[in-house]
Enzyme design. Structure first.
Site: not given
Ligand code: 5GP
Length: 115
Positions: A86, A95, A99
Site C-alpha cells: 500500500n 504505517v 512493507h
Molecule cells: P499498511 O496498512 O500500512 O499497508 O499495513 C500496516 C500493517 O501493519 C497492518 O496490517 C497492521 O495490522 C500491521 N501492524 C500495525 N502495527 C503493528 C505492530 O505493532 N506489530 C505488527 N506485527 N503489525 C502491526
C-alpha cells in the site's frame, strides 16, 4: 525518530519474527487478515514506494524473494498467495515504513472492492 517497524526490527517492541538478514526483516502481522499474513520490511527507513530511490531496486527485489521463500516455508506456495504494498493515504497505507504484505492460506477474493 525511528519508525514503529524499526522498533520492531530492533527488538524494542515485541513481534513474531519469521525471518531477518542484513537487509530485511519479516514478522507476522499483529491483526492478520489471512491464515498467513506476514510483513516483509526493509531495515532501511523508506517511508513509501514513492520514496524509493532508483538504486533501491535490488532491495525491493530482495523483499519479493523473501516473500517467495516464506510462502514456501508457510506451505502456501502451491495454493497461491497475494503480495500487497500500500502507498500513502488512498493506497491504504497505515504505517509509514515500506512493507510488503504476504497473505495466503485461503482464497484471497477480489483484488479490490469495486465501488
Ligand atoms: P499498511 O496498512 O500500512 O499497508 O499495513 C500496516 C500493517 O501493519 C497492518 O496490517 C497492521 O495490522 C500491521 N501492524 C500495525 N502495527 C503493528 C505492530 O505493532 N506489530 C505488527 N506485527 N503489525 C502491526
Amino acid at each position: 525518530m525511528s519508525t514503529l517497524f524499526t522498533k520492531i526490527i530492533n527488538g524494542e517492541l515485541p513481534s513474531d519474527k519469521v525471518y531477518e538478514d542484513d537487509q530485511v526483516c519479516a514478522f507476522r502481522d499483529i491483526n492478520p487478515a489471512a491464515p498467513t499474513h506476514i510483513l516483509i520490511v526493509p531495515r532501511k527507513e523508506v517511508a513509501t514506494v514513492d520514496d524509493l530511490a532508483d538504486d533501491d531496486g535490488a532491495l525491493v527485489g530482495k523483499m519479493i524473494l523473501v516473500a517467495r521463500d516464506l510462502a514456501r516455508s508457510e506451505g502456501i506456495a502451491d495454493s497461491g498467495y497475494r503480495l500487497i504494498i500500500n502507498c500513502k493515504d488512498e493506497g491504504g497505507q497505515e504505517v509509514p515504513h515500506l512493507h510488503l504484505h504476504l497473505m495466503g492460506g485461503r482464497p484471497m477474493g477480489p483484488m479490490v472492492v469495486r465501488t
